[in-house]
Design a protein around this motif. Sequence first.
Motif, PDB file in Angstrom:
ATOM      1  N   GLY A 575       1.016  -1.236  -0.005  1.00  0.00           N
ATOM      2  CA  GLY A 575       0.036  -0.359  -0.214  1.00  0.00           C
ATOM      3  C   GLY A 575       0.611   1.145  -0.200  1.00  0.00           C
ATOM      4  N   GLU A 576       2.289   1.430  -0.190  1.00  0.00           N
ATOM      5  CA  GLU A 576       3.555   2.432  -0.267  1.00  0.00           C
ATOM      6  C   GLU A 576       2.705   3.170  -1.591  1.00  0.00           C
ATOM      7  OE1 GLU A 576       7.277   3.518   1.357  1.00  0.00           O
ATOM      8  OE2 GLU A 576       6.776   1.734   0.551  1.00  0.00           O
ATOM      9  N   LEU A 577       2.742   4.157  -1.060  1.00  0.00           N
ATOM     10  CA  LEU A 577       3.072   5.605  -2.460  1.00  0.00           C
ATOM     11  C   LEU A 577       4.232   6.056  -2.753  1.00  0.00           C
ATOM     12  CD1 LEU A 577       0.565   7.653  -1.096  1.00  0.00           C
ATOM     13  CD2 LEU A 577      -0.529   5.731  -2.546  1.00  0.00           C
ATOM     14  N   TRP A 578       4.365   6.012  -3.813  1.00  0.00           N
ATOM     15  CA  TRP A 578       5.237   6.112  -4.897  1.00  0.00           C
ATOM     16  C   TRP A 578       5.232   6.299  -6.559  1.00  0.00           C
ATOM     17  CZ3 TRP A 578      10.155   4.101  -3.745  1.00  0.00           C
ATOM     18  CH2 TRP A 578      10.383   3.634  -2.348  1.00  0.00           C
ATOM     19  N   GLY A 579       5.829   7.193  -6.845  1.00  0.00           N
ATOM     20  CA  GLY A 579       5.721   8.016  -8.091  1.00  0.00           C
ATOM     21  C   GLY A 579       6.361   9.790  -7.684  1.00  0.00           C
ATOM     22  N   ASN A 580       5.280  10.725  -8.612  1.00  0.00           N
ATOM     23  CA  ASN A 580       5.897  12.200  -8.362  1.00  0.00           C
ATOM     24  C   ASN A 580       4.132  12.057  -7.259  1.00  0.00           C
ATOM     25  OD1 ASN A 580       7.822  13.229  -9.397  1.00  0.00           O
ATOM     26  ND2 ASN A 580       7.307  12.375 -10.691  1.00  0.00           N
ATOM     27  N   PHE A 581       4.346  13.367  -6.206  1.00  0.00           N
ATOM     28  CA  PHE A 581       3.772  13.409  -5.519  1.00  0.00           C
ATOM     29  C   PHE A 581       3.229  15.003  -5.049  1.00  0.00           C
ATOM     30  CE2 PHE A 581       2.465  15.186  -0.995  1.00  0.00           C
ATOM     31  CZ  PHE A 581       1.505  14.175  -0.685  1.00  0.00           C
ATOM     32  N   PRO A 582       1.592  15.864  -4.897  1.00  0.00           N
ATOM     33  CA  PRO A 582       0.862  14.329  -5.449  1.00  0.00           C
ATOM     34  C   PRO A 582       0.475  14.749  -6.563  1.00  0.00           C
ATOM     35  CG  PRO A 582      -0.087  16.629  -4.755  1.00  0.00           C
ATOM     36  CD  PRO A 582       1.100  16.784  -4.263  1.00  0.00           C
ATOM     37  N   GLN A 583       0.145  13.235  -7.204  1.00  0.00           N
ATOM     38  CA  GLN A 583      -0.175  13.624  -8.868  1.00  0.00           C
ATOM     39  C   GLN A 583      -1.957  13.779  -9.021  1.00  0.00           C
ATOM     40  OE1 GLN A 583       2.233  12.695 -11.192  1.00  0.00           O
ATOM     41  NE2 GLN A 583       0.718  11.899 -12.523  1.00  0.00           N
ATOM     42  N   THR A 584      -1.785  14.934 -10.438  1.00  0.00           N
ATOM     43  CA  THR A 584      -3.333  15.347 -10.009  1.00  0.00           C
ATOM     44  C   THR A 584      -3.962  14.709 -11.097  1.00  0.00           C
ATOM     45  OG1 THR A 584      -1.991  16.441 -12.899  1.00  0.00           O
ATOM     46  CG2 THR A 584      -2.896  17.903 -11.011  1.00  0.00           C
ATOM     47  N   TYR A 585      -3.954  13.370 -11.916  1.00  0.00           N
ATOM     48  CA  TYR A 585      -4.196  12.311 -11.835  1.00  0.00           C
ATOM     49  C   TYR A 585      -5.144  11.970 -11.504  1.00  0.00           C
ATOM     50  CZ  TYR A 585      -3.641  11.196 -17.497  1.00  0.00           C
ATOM     51  OH  TYR A 585      -3.571  11.035 -18.216  1.00  0.00           O
ATOM     52  N   SER A 586      -4.169  10.968 -10.307  1.00  0.00           N
ATOM     53  CA  SER A 586      -4.425  10.322  -9.435  1.00  0.00           C
ATOM     54  C   SER A 586      -5.707  10.936  -8.434  1.00  0.00           C
ATOM     55  CB  SER A 586      -3.692   9.905  -8.475  1.00  0.00           C
ATOM     56  OG  SER A 586      -2.561   9.007  -9.088  1.00  0.00           O
ATOM     57  N   MET A 587      -5.834  12.482  -8.515  1.00  0.00           N
ATOM     58  CA  MET A 587      -6.723  12.715  -7.315  1.00  0.00           C
ATOM     59  C   MET A 587      -8.178  13.627  -8.408  1.00  0.00           C
ATOM     60  SD  MET A 587      -4.430  13.553  -4.742  1.00  0.00           S
ATOM     61  CE  MET A 587      -5.871  14.259  -3.357  1.00  0.00           C
ATOM     62  N   VAL A 588      -7.746  13.386  -9.938  1.00  0.00           N
ATOM     63  CA  VAL A 588      -8.744  13.232 -10.583  1.00  0.00           C
ATOM     64  C   VAL A 588      -9.703  11.976 -10.399  1.00  0.00           C
ATOM     65  CG1 VAL A 588      -9.532  13.379 -12.777  1.00  0.00           C
ATOM     66  CG2 VAL A 588      -8.357  14.817 -12.464  1.00  0.00           C
ATOM     67  N   GLY A 589      -9.250  10.942 -10.488  1.00  0.00           N
ATOM     68  CA  GLY A 589      -9.806   9.544  -9.951  1.00  0.00           C
ATOM     69  C   GLY A 589     -10.256   9.720  -9.079  1.00  0.00           C
ATOM     70  N   ILE A 590     -10.231  10.638  -7.394  1.00  0.00           N
ATOM     71  CA  ILE A 590     -10.768  10.061  -6.554  1.00  0.00           C
ATOM     72  C   ILE A 590     -12.221  11.329  -7.650  1.00  0.00           C
ATOM     73  CG2 ILE A 590     -11.863  11.272  -4.708  1.00  0.00           C
ATOM     74  CD1 ILE A 590      -8.456  10.849  -4.443  1.00  0.00           C
ATOM     75  N   ILE A 591     -12.094  12.396  -7.614  1.00  0.00           N
ATOM     76  CA  ILE A 591     -13.543  12.938  -8.021  1.00  0.00           C
ATOM     77  C   ILE A 591     -14.520  11.997  -9.294  1.00  0.00           C
ATOM     78  CG2 ILE A 591     -14.579  14.922  -8.986  1.00  0.00           C
ATOM     79  CD1 ILE A 591     -11.793  16.048  -8.122  1.00  0.00           C
ATOM     80  N   HIS A 592     -13.634  11.807 -10.106  1.00  0.00           N
ATOM     81  CA  HIS A 592     -14.975  10.890 -11.216  1.00  0.00           C
ATOM     82  C   HIS A 592     -15.527   9.629 -10.525  1.00  0.00           C
ATOM     83  CE1 HIS A 592     -14.175  13.170 -14.554  1.00  0.00           C
ATOM     84  NE2 HIS A 592     -12.490  12.514 -15.048  1.00  0.00           N
ATOM     85  N   SER A 593     -14.968   9.019  -9.454  1.00  0.00           N
ATOM     86  CA  SER A 593     -15.394   7.891  -8.839  1.00  0.00           C
ATOM     87  C   SER A 593     -16.500   8.113  -8.034  1.00  0.00           C
ATOM     88  CB  SER A 593     -13.973   7.125  -8.489  1.00  0.00           C
ATOM     89  OG  SER A 593     -13.521   6.166  -9.004  1.00  0.00           O
ATOM     90  N   ALA A 594     -15.957   9.018  -7.378  1.00  0.00           N
ATOM     91  CA  ALA A 594     -17.421   9.887  -6.219  1.00  0.00           C
ATOM     92  C   ALA A 594     -18.491  10.186  -6.674  1.00  0.00           C
ATOM     93  CB  ALA A 594     -16.389  10.697  -4.890  1.00  0.00           C
ATOM     94  N   VAL A 595     -18.524  11.203  -7.917  1.00  0.00           N
ATOM     95  CA  VAL A 595     -19.005  11.660  -8.591  1.00  0.00           C
ATOM     96  C   VAL A 595     -20.157  10.372  -9.364  1.00  0.00           C
ATOM     97  CG1 VAL A 595     -20.014  12.566 -10.329  1.00  0.00           C
ATOM     98  CG2 VAL A 595     -18.519  13.682  -8.212  1.00  0.00           C
ATOM     99  N   ARG A 596     -19.384   9.522  -9.399  1.00  0.00           N
ATOM    100  CA  ARG A 596     -19.922   8.611 -10.489  1.00  0.00           C
ATOM    101  C   ARG A 596     -20.858   7.864  -9.572  1.00  0.00           C
ATOM    102  NH1 ARG A 596     -20.981   6.556 -15.369  1.00  0.00           N
ATOM    103  NH2 ARG A 596     -19.991   8.546 -16.245  1.00  0.00           N
ATOM    104  N   LEU A 597     -20.248   7.143  -8.734  1.00  0.00           N
ATOM    105  CA  LEU A 597     -20.633   5.993  -7.405  1.00  0.00           C
ATOM    106  C   LEU A 597     -21.651   6.634  -6.521  1.00  0.00           C
ATOM    107  CD1 LEU A 597     -17.166   3.884  -7.629  1.00  0.00           C
ATOM    108  CD2 LEU A 597     -19.355   3.532  -8.723  1.00  0.00           C
ATOM    109  N   SER A 598     -21.436   8.048  -5.948  1.00  0.00           N
ATOM    110  CA  SER A 598     -22.284   8.428  -5.244  1.00  0.00           C
ATOM    111  C   SER A 598     -23.891   8.086  -5.712  1.00  0.00           C
ATOM    112  CB  SER A 598     -22.320  10.065  -4.932  1.00  0.00           C
ATOM    113  OG  SER A 598     -23.013  10.426  -4.046  1.00  0.00           O
ATOM    114  N   ALA A 599     -24.030   8.282  -4.261  1.00  0.00           N
ATOM    115  CA  ALA A 599     -26.269   7.805  -4.292  1.00  0.00           C
ATOM    116  C   ALA A 599     -27.083   8.860  -4.847  1.00  0.00           C
ATOM    117  CB  ALA A 599     -26.533   7.293  -3.097  1.00  0.00           C
ATOM    118  N   PRO A 600     -27.831   9.451  -5.264  1.00  0.00           N
ATOM    119  CA  PRO A 600     -28.512  11.249  -5.678  1.00  0.00           C
ATOM    120  C   PRO A 600     -28.295  11.502  -4.669  1.00  0.00           C
ATOM    121  CG  PRO A 600     -29.383   9.091  -6.108  1.00  0.00           C
ATOM    122  CD  PRO A 600     -28.653   8.298  -5.937  1.00  0.00           C
TER     123      PRO A 600
END
Length: 605
Positions: A575-600
């Motif tokens: 579970g250790e984080l690697w690669g450049n930080f903070p990565q915009t691609y990864s933070m984008v994924g949090i938003i996309h997934s939350a918006v798509r999966l959240s209950a209305p």
Amino acid sequence: MQDKQSLQTSPASLDLALIGNCQISALVDAKAHIVWCCMPRFDSTPVFDALMHSAEGIGSEGVFSVEIEHLARSEQRYEPGTAIVRTELWDAQGQGIEVIDFAPRFITRDRPFRPAQLVRRVRPLAGHPRVRFRVTPRGDWGRTAPTLTRGSHHLRYILPELVLRLSTNVPLSYLVDQTWFSLHKPVSLLLGPDETLDAGIEETARSFEEQTSLYWRHWTHRLALPLEWQEAVIRAAITLKLCQYEETGAIVAAMTTSIPEAPNSGRNWDYRYCWIRDAFFVVRALNGLSEVGTMEGYLNWLYNVIRSARDGHVQPLYGLGLEADLPESIVEGAYGYRGMGPVRIGNQAYEHFQHDVYGSVVLGAAQAFHDMRLFRQADTKDFEALESMGEQAWLLHEQPDAGIWELRTRARIHTSSALMCWAACDRLAHVAQRMSQPERAALWRTRAHAIQAKILARSWNEKRQAFVESFEGSDLDASVLLMGEVGFLNPQDPRFISTVRALETTLCDGYFMRRYEGRDDFGFPETAFNVCTFWHIDALARTGRRAQARENFEAMLSRRNRLGLLSEDLAPATGELWGNFPQTYSMVGIIHSAVRLSAPWDSMI
């Protein structure tokens, strides 16, 4: 000596907080050490670079630290809804201090105030704690110590690249000599341009904190959040906003250089530039939260890129000030994060031909033709400029390139590149219709259909029962999952469903997905690539496997660091984080997934 040794052996990690103001940024570790900060821009030479000299841990040079004697524990958190970090340090006797870190950002005189300045406020919480301050900026990537001059209430650090002024009510002798002393009252330190403050030190620091907090709370207040996972989305949104260099509108891929993608892998790259591909995803994510200001700033930068393109050629990345030449070099004497060098400046990918860039340009700009909220509506001249990008997409859609993963030693007709060329033509058809140009709409629609037919015929591999990474290829690649996100294929299409299954079998390590199965310039990928995991989550949701998508998303959220941030990669086993930080691609994924999966919202209210 014991204190110095203890600081030197404090291990480097990505358990870091990001502070910033869209002009500069800094990374603060759990012990209140600022270990990375570039001034006066994200891509400048760092003034604090201990993270890149951490073979034996975080040392005493290249840091801005606040220490408590006999440190026993620390706690760190963001002030909710802001980019302000609060770190509590406690000693073994129960005495404690609080360190408040931020970069000033607020509106004054009808314009943003965002100086290249860090503010640290320190106050006692209990007892009479003894503290020490270390302010040891370095120039020339750690090779040059500053010349120090002293004023009545400030120190000046004269570096090869710039001059910094530290205004403070900490006794200057204690600062210069790094002396332990008892903290009886709040103190503040403001490090930035060599300019005199307009008011007193404590008054200025307090005012800057209050106004900065209010600014971010107002910014957060305007976000259109999903019902679920709001805290994660807010932190991701603020982080993405901090990655925009607001002076020009450019958006960096990450704040660091040369954090390896995997231990001792040599996959160390400088991400402190604006990749057009990454920036599009940032804009798309923030637009989805009704935050269009970032897009407006970015489009100012992007149209400068488009209109300066020679013969229509657009590079995958540019500097924050539109710099086209970003030659890559290795910093001699810098051993790297945890000693895992090399440390690189610049990025050779600016020389690459990556044909997906034309789709990213058009997708990044398309909303401006449809969104009436914007201060400047896109016009016919903008459409003409975008059409030049479409012409390049049409010309190059079946030509070999370096691809989305920027392979340095081979070229192929990558499916993801052809896919984004399709997206350029498809979106131009929609824009032409909006602009009441039916003939142009028909032309772009015809071209989109032609590219789509080629992808369906040449990227499908019957033996693998999947779309593969290149025309007539056989290797699997997670980037084909973008077919669902950009609307290329109905997610219920049996070929897309089959592709998702094939990728899971080959590329997934539990919940997490690697980029591709083939060997690249450095061998086989070892770590999961976080954005690919989010693409997989998106594909699961689109293909009706919503429960599994939510489970995978929760697993991904659990791998964020303590401040809610993600880097580029993670090691599935640890579970250790690697690669450049903070990565915009990864933070984008949090938003996309939350918006798509959240209950209305209407399911609850």
